[in-house]
Design a protein around this motif. Structure first.
Motif, PDB file in Angstrom:
ATOM      1  N   PHE A 185      11.634 -53.549  56.194  1.00 17.33           N
ATOM      2  CA  PHE A 185      12.970 -52.959  56.181  1.00 17.33           C
ATOM      3  C   PHE A 185      13.686 -53.207  57.508  1.00 17.33           C
ATOM      4  N   ASP A 186      12.944 -53.201  58.604  1.00 19.62           N
ATOM      5  CA  ASP A 186      13.561 -53.477  59.902  1.00 19.62           C
ATOM      6  C   ASP A 186      14.150 -54.889  59.929  1.00 19.62           C
ATOM      7  N   LEU A 187      13.434 -55.848  59.358  1.00 23.84           N
ATOM      8  CA  LEU A 187      13.936 -57.221  59.314  1.00 23.84           C
ATOM      9  C   LEU A 187      15.140 -57.331  58.379  1.00 23.84           C
ATOM     10  N   LEU A 188      15.073 -56.624  57.251  1.00 19.75           N
ATOM     11  CA  LEU A 188      16.209 -56.625  56.331  1.00 19.75           C
ATOM     12  C   LEU A 188      17.447 -56.046  57.009  1.00 19.75           C
ATOM     13  N   ARG A 189      17.274 -54.913  57.683  1.00 19.15           N
ATOM     14  CA  ARG A 189      18.405 -54.286  58.362  1.00 19.15           C
ATOM     15  C   ARG A 189      18.954 -55.194  59.457  1.00 19.15           C
ATOM     16  N   HIS A 190      18.064 -55.866  60.176  1.00 13.51           N
ATOM     17  CA  HIS A 190      18.507 -56.788  61.220  1.00 13.51           C
ATOM     18  C   HIS A 190      19.406 -57.875  60.638  1.00 13.51           C
ATOM     19  N   ASP A 191      18.991 -58.441  59.498  1.00 12.78           N
ATOM     20  CA  ASP A 191      19.809 -59.480  58.868  1.00 12.78           C
ATOM     21  C   ASP A 191      21.146 -58.924  58.399  1.00 12.78           C
ATOM     22  N   MET A 192      21.140 -57.689  57.870  1.00  8.04           N
ATOM     23  CA  MET A 192      22.397 -57.068  57.442  1.00  8.04           C
ATOM     24  C   MET A 192      23.367 -56.915  58.609  1.00  8.04           C
ATOM     25  N   LEU A 193      22.840 -56.415  59.735  1.00  7.19           N
ATOM     26  CA  LEU A 193      23.699 -56.163  60.886  1.00  7.19           C
ATOM     27  C   LEU A 193      24.154 -57.458  61.533  1.00  7.19           C
ATOM     28  N   THR A 194      23.324 -58.491  61.441  1.00 10.92           N
ATOM     29  CA  THR A 194      23.678 -59.772  62.046  1.00 10.92           C
ATOM     30  C   THR A 194      24.755 -60.489  61.253  1.00 10.92           C
ATOM     31  N   THR A 195      24.627 -60.452  59.929  1.00 13.56           N
ATOM     32  CA  THR A 195      25.568 -61.184  59.079  1.00 13.56           C
ATOM     33  C   THR A 195      26.689 -60.310  58.540  1.00 13.56           C
ATOM     34  N   MET A 196      26.508 -58.968  58.610  1.00 11.57           N
ATOM     35  CA  MET A 196      27.489 -58.012  58.086  1.00 11.57           C
ATOM     36  C   MET A 196      27.703 -58.180  56.587  1.00 11.57           C
ATOM     37  N   ARG A 197      26.641 -58.553  55.891  1.00 10.53           N
ATOM     38  CA  ARG A 197      26.715 -58.652  54.427  1.00 10.53           C
ATOM     39  C   ARG A 197      25.313 -58.528  53.850  1.00 10.53           C
ATOM     40  N   MET A 200      28.360 -48.288  58.918  1.00  7.12           N
ATOM     41  CA  MET A 200      27.913 -47.406  59.983  1.00  7.12           C
ATOM     42  C   MET A 200      27.716 -48.143  61.292  1.00  7.12           C
ATOM     43  N   SER A 201      27.314 -49.392  61.224  1.00  9.99           N
ATOM     44  CA  SER A 201      27.117 -50.145  62.455  1.00  9.99           C
ATOM     45  C   SER A 201      28.425 -50.309  63.217  1.00  9.99           C
ATOM     46  N   VAL A 202      29.530 -50.351  62.482  1.00  6.32           N
ATOM     47  CA  VAL A 202      30.847 -50.484  63.110  1.00  6.32           C
ATOM     48  C   VAL A 202      31.412 -49.116  63.482  1.00  6.32           C
ATOM     49  N   GLN A 203      31.428 -48.187  62.514  1.00  7.19           N
ATOM     50  CA  GLN A 203      32.071 -46.899  62.727  1.00  7.19           C
ATOM     51  C   GLN A 203      31.284 -45.987  63.663  1.00  7.19           C
ATOM     52  N   LEU A 204      29.985 -46.228  63.817  1.00  5.38           N
ATOM     53  CA  LEU A 204      29.175 -45.376  64.692  1.00  5.38           C
ATOM     54  C   LEU A 204      28.809 -46.050  66.007  1.00  5.38           C
ATOM     55  N   THR A 217      21.356 -43.684  71.622  1.00  6.51           N
ATOM     56  CA  THR A 217      20.382 -43.785  70.535  1.00  6.51           C
ATOM     57  C   THR A 217      20.616 -45.082  69.764  1.00  6.51           C
ATOM     58  N   SER A 218      19.759 -45.324  68.785  1.00  9.52           N
ATOM     59  CA  SER A 218      19.841 -46.537  67.979  1.00  9.52           C
ATOM     60  C   SER A 218      19.926 -46.175  66.501  1.00  9.52           C
ATOM     61  N   PHE A 219      20.158 -47.196  65.686  1.00  9.25           N
ATOM     62  CA  PHE A 219      20.214 -46.980  64.248  1.00  9.25           C
ATOM     63  C   PHE A 219      18.868 -46.488  63.729  1.00  9.25           C
ATOM     64  N   SER A 220      17.766 -47.031  64.261  1.00  7.54           N
ATOM     65  CA  SER A 220      16.434 -46.613  63.811  1.00  7.54           C
ATOM     66  C   SER A 220      16.212 -45.129  64.086  1.00  7.54           C
ATOM     67  N   GLU A 221      16.636 -44.669  65.259  1.00  6.82           N
ATOM     68  CA  GLU A 221      16.467 -43.254  65.595  1.00  6.82           C
ATOM     69  C   GLU A 221      17.321 -42.380  64.689  1.00  6.82           C
ATOM     70  N   LEU A 222      18.520 -42.845  64.367  1.00  5.88           N
ATOM     71  CA  LEU A 222      19.376 -42.083  63.452  1.00  5.88           C
ATOM     72  C   LEU A 222      18.731 -41.995  62.080  1.00  5.88           C
TER      73      LEU A 222
END
Length: 241
Positions: free
Chosen positions: A188-200, A130-134, A143-148
């Motif tokens: 969860f915000d920190l987890l999501r940040h790491d996911m989006l930063t590393t894409m894995r 979603m970070s790529v396709q959206l 808007t941001s991912f958090s708002e979505l």
């Protein structure tokens, strides 16, 4: 053309339009016993097609035309249910954004780590996709991912970490004092940040670190202390004299 013939022509045109729409919905005009997608079955087919279009083409290619073609239906069928493209997008994401299991282990720490592990396994592929396709959606809407994520949650439903905190208060692990939403949902915000930063997916040691070294000390949990990191030793410069 007199009124009688005009009325007959109009009726035929209306019948023809209805027949065309029935065909677009997967039905047929030959007899009433033929199979036809209706109601929830049709909506599921459309949302499945919409998800495929989003995954393959992103928000830029997420159009009524593309979704209707993939679903084997017509654009008016989509317009009646979702007047705007973003209405269809949110309906699609709501269907495929399945809730992550929240453990109830009897321990604040174990609940938090368990949930992050579940989210890491279930959400990592979806969040990175979603970070790529959206990306275009976030840019166009401002808007941001958090708002979505908040939009996709049912109204009034507690977030997973709000539920974890509430249980800990009931067990007496935490005092019942006001806490900001940012602090409560920080893991969860920190987890999501790491996911989006590393894409894995995030390494398990990072999940434990988020809970033990950041969140629990921030909550003031007795005995929780951030681990002190030792600075690397740097030898003193030696004189060449």
């Amino acid at each position: 053309m007199d009124r009688k013939h005009k009325r007959i022509a109009d009726e035929r045109e209306g019948i023809g339009a209805q027949a065309a729409e029935r065909c677009a919905d997967g039905g047929t005009t030959r007899d009433n016993s033929a199979s036809r997608r209706r109601g929830p079955k049709l909506e599921d087919a459309i949302l499945d097609a919409a998800w495929d279009v989003l995954v393959e083409h992103g928000y830029h290619g997420f159009t009524f035309e593309a979704v209707a073609a993939r679903a084997g239906t017509s654009r008016p069928v989509l317009y009646r249910r979702w007047p705007q493209r973003d209405d269809l997008l949110l309906a699609t994401l709501t269907k495929f954004w399945l809730p992550v299991a929240v453990p109830d282990t009897g321990s604040l720490r174990d609940d938090a780590i368990g949930f992050l592990r579940n989210a890491n396994a279930d959400r990592a592929p979806t969040i990175t996709l979603m970070s790529v396709q959206l990306a275009d959606y976030f840019r166009d809407t401002g808007t941001s991912f958090s708002e979505l994520r908040e939009t996709l949650l049912p109204p009034g439903q507690a977030t997973p970490f709000e539920a974890i905190i509430a249980r800990a208060i009931e067990r007496g692990e935490l005092p019942d004092v006001p806490r900001s939403s940012r602090v409560v949902n920080l893991p969860f915000d920190l987890l999501r940040h790491d996911m989006l930063t590393t894409m894995r997916a995030v390494p398990d040691e990072s999940i434990v670190e988020i809970v033990d070294e950041v969140w629990l000390p921030l909550l003031g949990v007795p005995g929780a202390r951030p681990r002190r990191r030792l600075r690397p030793h740097r030898p003193e410069p030696t004189s060449l004299a």
